[in-house]
Design a protein around this motif. Sequence first.
Motif, PDB file in Angstrom:
ATOM      1  N   ALA A 142       0.812  -1.211   0.000  1.00 25.46           N
ATOM      2  CA  ALA A 142       0.000   0.000   0.000  1.00 25.46           C
ATOM      3  C   ALA A 142       0.846   1.260   0.000  1.00 25.46           C
ATOM      4  O   ALA A 142       0.385   2.332  -0.423  1.00 25.46           O
ATOM      5  N   ASP A 143       2.097   1.176   0.472  1.00 27.07           N
ATOM      6  CA  ASP A 143       2.955   2.353   0.552  1.00 27.07           C
ATOM      7  C   ASP A 143       3.469   2.800  -0.808  1.00 27.07           C
ATOM      8  O   ASP A 143       4.020   3.902  -0.922  1.00 27.07           O
ATOM      9  N   VAL A 144       3.308   2.008  -1.857  1.00 24.96           N
ATOM     10  CA  VAL A 144       3.809   2.396  -3.185  1.00 24.96           C
ATOM     11  C   VAL A 144       2.707   2.427  -4.240  1.00 24.96           C
ATOM     12  O   VAL A 144       2.939   2.869  -5.361  1.00 24.96           O
ATOM     13  N   LEU A 145       1.508   1.960  -3.906  1.00 26.99           N
ATOM     14  CA  LEU A 145       0.422   1.902  -4.881  1.00 26.99           C
ATOM     15  C   LEU A 145      -0.398   3.184  -4.848  1.00 26.99           C
ATOM     16  O   LEU A 145      -0.586   3.803  -3.791  1.00 26.99           O
ATOM     17  N   LEU A 146      -0.914   3.579  -6.029  1.00 32.31           N
ATOM     18  CA  LEU A 146      -1.878   4.656  -6.090  1.00 32.31           C
ATOM     19  C   LEU A 146      -3.189   4.195  -5.473  1.00 32.31           C
ATOM     20  O   LEU A 146      -3.450   3.000  -5.344  1.00 32.31           O
ATOM     21  N   THR A 147      -4.028   5.135  -5.112  1.00 33.34           N
ATOM     22  CA  THR A 147      -5.269   4.787  -4.412  1.00 33.34           C
ATOM     23  C   THR A 147      -6.132   3.821  -5.222  1.00 33.34           C
ATOM     24  O   THR A 147      -6.624   2.810  -4.697  1.00 33.34           O
ATOM     25  N   ASP A 148      -6.299   4.105  -6.512  1.00 29.05           N
ATOM     26  CA  ASP A 148      -7.133   3.217  -7.341  1.00 29.05           C
ATOM     27  C   ASP A 148      -6.546   1.810  -7.413  1.00 29.05           C
ATOM     28  O   ASP A 148      -7.265   0.811  -7.322  1.00 29.05           O
ATOM     29  N   ASP A 149      -5.228   1.736  -7.587  1.00 31.56           N
ATOM     30  CA  ASP A 149      -4.579   0.416  -7.657  1.00 31.56           C
ATOM     31  C   ASP A 149      -4.672  -0.308  -6.316  1.00 31.56           C
ATOM     32  O   ASP A 149      -4.855  -1.530  -6.262  1.00 31.56           O
ATOM     33  N   LEU A 150      -4.536   0.452  -5.219  1.00 31.61           N
ATOM     34  CA  LEU A 150      -4.618  -0.159  -3.899  1.00 31.61           C
ATOM     35  C   LEU A 150      -6.016  -0.719  -3.641  1.00 31.61           C
ATOM     36  O   LEU A 150      -6.168  -1.842  -3.140  1.00 31.61           O
ATOM     37  N   ILE A 151      -7.017   0.040  -3.993  1.00 30.68           N
ATOM     38  CA  ILE A 151      -8.404  -0.426  -3.801  1.00 30.68           C
ATOM     39  C   ILE A 151      -8.661  -1.679  -4.618  1.00 30.68           C
ATOM     40  O   ILE A 151      -9.285  -2.643  -4.145  1.00 30.68           O
ATOM     41  N   GLN A 152      -8.150  -1.700  -5.868  1.00 25.38           N
ATOM     42  CA  GLN A 152      -8.321  -2.885  -6.706  1.00 25.38           C
ATOM     43  C   GLN A 152      -7.609  -4.095  -6.107  1.00 25.38           C
ATOM     44  O   GLN A 152      -8.142  -5.209  -6.091  1.00 25.38           O
ATOM     45  N   ARG A 153      -6.393  -3.876  -5.584  1.00 25.22           N
ATOM     46  CA  ARG A 153      -5.631  -4.972  -4.975  1.00 25.22           C
ATOM     47  C   ARG A 153      -6.353  -5.497  -3.723  1.00 25.22           C
ATOM     48  O   ARG A 153      -6.376  -6.689  -3.481  1.00 25.22           O
ATOM     49  N   MET A 154      -6.940  -4.600  -2.945  1.00 24.60           N
ATOM     50  CA  MET A 154      -7.664  -5.024  -1.743  1.00 24.60           C
ATOM     51  C   MET A 154      -8.915  -5.819  -2.101  1.00 24.60           C
ATOM     52  O   MET A 154      -9.291  -6.755  -1.393  1.00 24.60           O
ATOM     53  N   LYS A 155      -9.560  -5.474  -3.191  1.00 21.53           N
ATOM     54  CA  LYS A 155     -10.739  -6.234  -3.629  1.00 21.53           C
ATOM     55  C   LYS A 155     -10.349  -7.649  -4.045  1.00 21.53           C
ATOM     56  O   LYS A 155     -11.153  -8.589  -3.929  1.00 21.53           O
ATOM     57  N   THR A 175      -8.280 -11.854   2.151  1.00 21.06           N
ATOM     58  CA  THR A 175      -8.014 -11.763   3.589  1.00 21.06           C
ATOM     59  C   THR A 175      -8.758 -10.583   4.203  1.00 21.06           C
ATOM     60  O   THR A 175      -9.276 -10.659   5.313  1.00 21.06           O
ATOM     61  N   ILE A 176      -8.836  -9.478   3.494  1.00 26.12           N
ATOM     62  CA  ILE A 176      -9.455  -8.266   4.014  1.00 26.12           C
ATOM     63  C   ILE A 176     -10.972  -8.394   3.907  1.00 26.12           C
ATOM     64  O   ILE A 176     -11.508  -8.695   2.839  1.00 26.12           O
ATOM     65  N   SER A 177     -11.689  -8.149   4.990  1.00 25.14           N
ATOM     66  CA  SER A 177     -13.142  -8.245   4.992  1.00 25.14           C
ATOM     67  C   SER A 177     -13.750  -7.106   4.175  1.00 25.14           C
ATOM     68  O   SER A 177     -13.119  -6.059   3.951  1.00 25.14           O
ATOM     69  N   LEU A 178     -14.986  -7.306   3.739  1.00 25.74           N
ATOM     70  CA  LEU A 178     -15.666  -6.280   2.951  1.00 25.74           C
ATOM     71  C   LEU A 178     -15.870  -5.006   3.763  1.00 25.74           C
ATOM     72  O   LEU A 178     -15.790  -3.884   3.223  1.00 25.74           O
ATOM     73  N   GLU A 179     -16.138  -5.148   5.054  1.00 27.66           N
ATOM     74  CA  GLU A 179     -16.350  -3.987   5.911  1.00 27.66           C
ATOM     75  C   GLU A 179     -15.087  -3.130   5.990  1.00 27.66           C
ATOM     76  O   GLU A 179     -15.136  -1.900   5.814  1.00 27.66           O
ATOM     77  N   ASN A 180     -13.935  -3.787   6.218  1.00 27.55           N
ATOM     78  CA  ASN A 180     -12.677  -3.047   6.290  1.00 27.55           C
ATOM     79  C   ASN A 180     -12.292  -2.469   4.933  1.00 27.55           C
ATOM     80  O   ASN A 180     -11.741  -1.368   4.845  1.00 27.55           O
ATOM     81  N   GLU A 181     -12.576  -3.217   3.899  1.00 24.86           N
ATOM     82  CA  GLU A 181     -12.273  -2.727   2.550  1.00 24.86           C
ATOM     83  C   GLU A 181     -13.062  -1.460   2.235  1.00 24.86           C
ATOM     84  O   GLU A 181     -12.534  -0.498   1.663  1.00 24.86           O
ATOM     85  N   LYS A 182     -14.333  -1.438   2.654  1.00 19.77           N
ATOM     86  CA  LYS A 182     -15.183  -0.273   2.399  1.00 19.77           C
ATOM     87  C   LYS A 182     -14.664   0.953   3.164  1.00 19.77           C
ATOM     88  O   LYS A 182     -14.635   2.086   2.626  1.00 19.77           O
ATOM     89  N   VAL A 183     -14.228   0.773   4.408  1.00 16.92           N
ATOM     90  CA  VAL A 183     -13.701   1.872   5.204  1.00 16.92           C
ATOM     91  C   VAL A 183     -12.473   2.474   4.533  1.00 16.92           C
ATOM     92  O   VAL A 183     -12.366   3.702   4.367  1.00 16.92           O
ATOM     93  N   VAL A 184     -11.536   1.636   4.146  1.00 11.19           N
ATOM     94  CA  VAL A 184     -10.301   2.121   3.523  1.00 11.19           C
ATOM     95  C   VAL A 184     -10.608   2.865   2.227  1.00 11.19           C
ATOM     96  O   VAL A 184     -10.045   3.936   1.947  1.00 11.19           O
ATOM     97  N   GLU A 185     -11.512   2.305   1.421  1.00 12.48           N
ATOM     98  CA  GLU A 185     -11.844   2.934   0.147  1.00 12.48           C
ATOM     99  C   GLU A 185     -12.444   4.324   0.366  1.00 12.48           C
ATOM    100  O   GLU A 185     -12.033   5.302  -0.291  1.00 12.48           O
ATOM    101  N   ASP A 186     -13.395   4.448   1.281  1.00 14.64           N
ATOM    102  CA  ASP A 186     -14.055   5.748   1.513  1.00 14.64           C
ATOM    103  C   ASP A 186     -13.050   6.791   2.015  1.00 14.64           C
ATOM    104  O   ASP A 186     -13.012   7.940   1.523  1.00 14.64           O
ATOM    105  N   VAL A 187     -12.233   6.425   2.989  1.00 12.83           N
ATOM    106  CA  VAL A 187     -11.302   7.384   3.581  1.00 12.83           C
ATOM    107  C   VAL A 187     -10.218   7.778   2.590  1.00 12.83           C
ATOM    108  O   VAL A 187      -9.867   8.963   2.468  1.00 12.83           O
ATOM    109  N   PHE A 188      -9.681   6.800   1.846  1.00 14.18           N
ATOM    110  CA  PHE A 188      -8.590   7.095   0.904  1.00 14.18           C
ATOM    111  C   PHE A 188      -9.083   7.957  -0.260  1.00 14.18           C
ATOM    112  O   PHE A 188      -8.369   8.858  -0.719  1.00 14.18           O
ATOM    113  N   VAL A 189     -10.276   7.656  -0.763  1.00 13.70           N
ATOM    114  CA  VAL A 189     -10.818   8.473  -1.858  1.00 13.70           C
ATOM    115  C   VAL A 189     -11.053   9.911  -1.382  1.00 13.70           C
ATOM    116  O   VAL A 189     -10.722  10.884  -2.072  1.00 13.70           O
TER     117      VAL A 189
END
Length: 316
Positions: A241-254, A258-272
């Motif tokens: 995550a320290d080298v990826l752009l936000t869009d690429d990071l969100i895609q990688r998390m999807k 391992t990452i739950s949908l709830e945590n994925e949604k939080v990261v996506e909203d805050v990062f965007v």
Amino acid sequence: MIDQRAFRFYPKFIIYLKLKKLLFILCIFICANAFSQILSSNLEKQTIALGEVNHFVVKINNLNNQKVSSAAKNELLPFHFEAIKDSIGSDAGSYERKIEFAVYEEGKFTIPVLEFKVGDKILKTIPYEVEVVNTAQKADQINDIMKNKEVKLEVKDYWELYKWYVLAALGIIALIIAIIMFVKWGRKSKNSSAAATNQTLKELDSLKKKKYIEEGNYRSFYVELIDISRKFITKQYHVPADVLLTDDLIQRMKENITISLENEKVVEDVFVRGDLVKFAKTFPGQDTMEKDFTDIREFVKRSSKDLEFENLRKDV
């Protein structure tokens, strides 16, 4: 008028034809047997004493220069029959195999059907049953039936004798290594996960103390909040995550189960939202910043459940 002599001659003629036909069939049978192989076998005794020598003979006639194939010497009879002498004699017309054997265990044992290949033809013996009895009395002096033999063992013989002990020892060593690795690396993995969580919570508390939210310094707040979150995701989920752009990071998390949908949604909203703040496209209020801070903090705490679920899934 019909000649009566013709009727007297007719039965004799029929008998003559039948005799001629029978003689023809008999000649064919004799010729077939004269040129076919004949196998015979003989067992000297069907009841023997313990260790008594018995004889088994197999003969094949009418070979006509054909080769006879069978089991190797001392390997024709089954396990309980100890071969003492196994001799084979053959010439152009006949084959003879004589086996002297003894049995050193009481009971009934069977010499099964044995196969001998003559050319392309398989000939078989009949089965025999051998009964072995112990004729010794209590007062009899017991002598060795056979003299002890010195057998030189090779590497493969030692392997056959001790292979199970070696495999058991290797299995125990492998188990010990697995336990050590589990204790060392398993605990280290759990400890590193807890350490990453605790360290990130401390960094979030330090961010809170800077009072960016109260002062309305939303740009500095989101820059540091996202920077802390990126470092945490990299350590906890092994996502760069320290080298990826936000869009690429969100895609990688999807793509990361391992990452739950709830945590994925939080990261996506805050990062965007953080990207929009960085480029001055949005101006969040104090309530939004408070909520984003709380959501990231709860995401950090919940991350351990993601890892526990992933480990359970791998074990299953």
